[in-house]
Design an enzyme around this catalytic site. Sequence first.
Site, short mmCIF file in Angstrom:
data_model
loop_
_atom_site.label_atom_id
_atom_site.label_comp_id
_atom_site.label_asym_id
_atom_site.label_seq_id
_atom_site.Cartn_x
_atom_site.Cartn_y
_atom_site.Cartn_z
N ASP A 1 0.85 -1.19 0.00
CA ASP A 1 0.00 0.00 0.00
C ASP A 1 0.89 1.24 0.00
O ASP A 1 1.82 1.35 0.82
CB ASP A 1 -0.91 -0.01 1.24
CG ASP A 1 -1.95 1.09 1.17
OD1 ASP A 1 -3.01 0.85 0.56
OD2 ASP A 1 -1.70 2.18 1.71
N GLU B 1 -4.49 2.62 -4.46
CA GLU B 1 -3.04 2.60 -4.27
C GLU B 1 -2.55 1.29 -3.69
O GLU B 1 -1.43 1.20 -3.20
CB GLU B 1 -2.63 3.76 -3.35
CG GLU B 1 -3.08 3.64 -1.91
CD GLU B 1 -4.47 4.21 -1.66
OE1 GLU B 1 -4.76 4.55 -0.50
OE2 GLU B 1 -5.25 4.32 -2.63
#
Length: 403
Positions: free
Chosen positions: A255, A299
């Site tokens: 992430d 993301e």
Amino acid sequence: MAKANDWVRGETDVLALQMDALYKAAPASVLSIFGGLIAMATYWSPQAKSGLLIWFGCICAPALVHIASAVLRHKGFPKGWGPVAWSHLVKVIYLAAGLAWGIGGAWMLSIGDDHQTLVICCLVMGAVTCSFPAIVYVTAYNLFQVPIFAMFTITLAAGDIEYGGLLSIASALLCIALAVMAKGMGSQLTLALRLSLENRQLAEDLAEHGAALERANRELVVETLTDPLTGLANRRQLMNFMRAITGRCALLIVDVDHFKSYNDSFGHVDGDLCLVLAAEALQQSIRPGPDLVARQGGEEFALVLGGLSQDEALAMAELVRANVQALADLHPRKIRRTVTVSIGLAYRDDDRQKTNADLMEDADAALYEAKNSGRNRVCARAMPLTVIRGGKAEGWNGPPSHA
């Protein structure tokens, strides 16, 4: 206008096939020369010698021109000649041959006896019969056979040959019958040629459509299994890959830290560029073949590493983290500030006691711990849980707190 052009192009293509058929039969022109030799041997005499030699030259010339032009056509000469130009030459050759046999045969009828008359009639009938394949181009065939029968009809009717009148009528009727037969059969052959062209065009169209469909299918597969922004595998391909992998493997959930802040600060264009460069860094960190990088959404990325030990998987996870952090130095004009990632790692050994769902759950839990522990680090969920900060591993014996 377009339809008219297509029709003209189609007729030209048919004419090209007709010329191919005629020129493939060009070697049969040698038979005309042999027939001429037989006629000369039958009629040879001191009085007829000169006329026979002239006639034999007239017989040989069209035959030799036909054979020579067939050779030139096969080699592509003359340059720029199309089907229409070749058809003009064919008509001249067949007309010249027909006139030579017609005029010469009529002359021989007028000077010969009954036995010689029989020979020249048989030779002429043989010549007409051998030329019958030319009905593929009816114009050429009629230019050959009509002058022959016309001259024989006139000579038989005007001469003093026994049964000349009946033979004259038979010659005229045979000429008409052959013309009618040639027209009917020639039209059928032309239709067959036209159908063959249409079938060939249909086959080419089908092949082109098949290739287009194959390209569309490949593009559809790419769209179905690929993330449009980064070009990485999407979640569907990730699941397929995880179901197919055998033996030990590691799952990394990656992430990008504080990506919302990056997006809000620099805009979506720079945010998308950041994700693309991060995806490239992830892709360059793995081994092609046994590993896979996928974008799960937003993301968040996922890496599946096959066939590695737990320590090797941890080392690769740290390499991924370091490669992303190095993007700001590698691309100072594209990355607006230092970008880091938090990574959660789950591991499955050869015993396969963990399902893919278990791996996902463990990797998510490890990622949660990495983010809670300050980000820009790797947390590995095994037994016990291992946390890596700046490349140094530390033990952590309890499950991550979600409070």
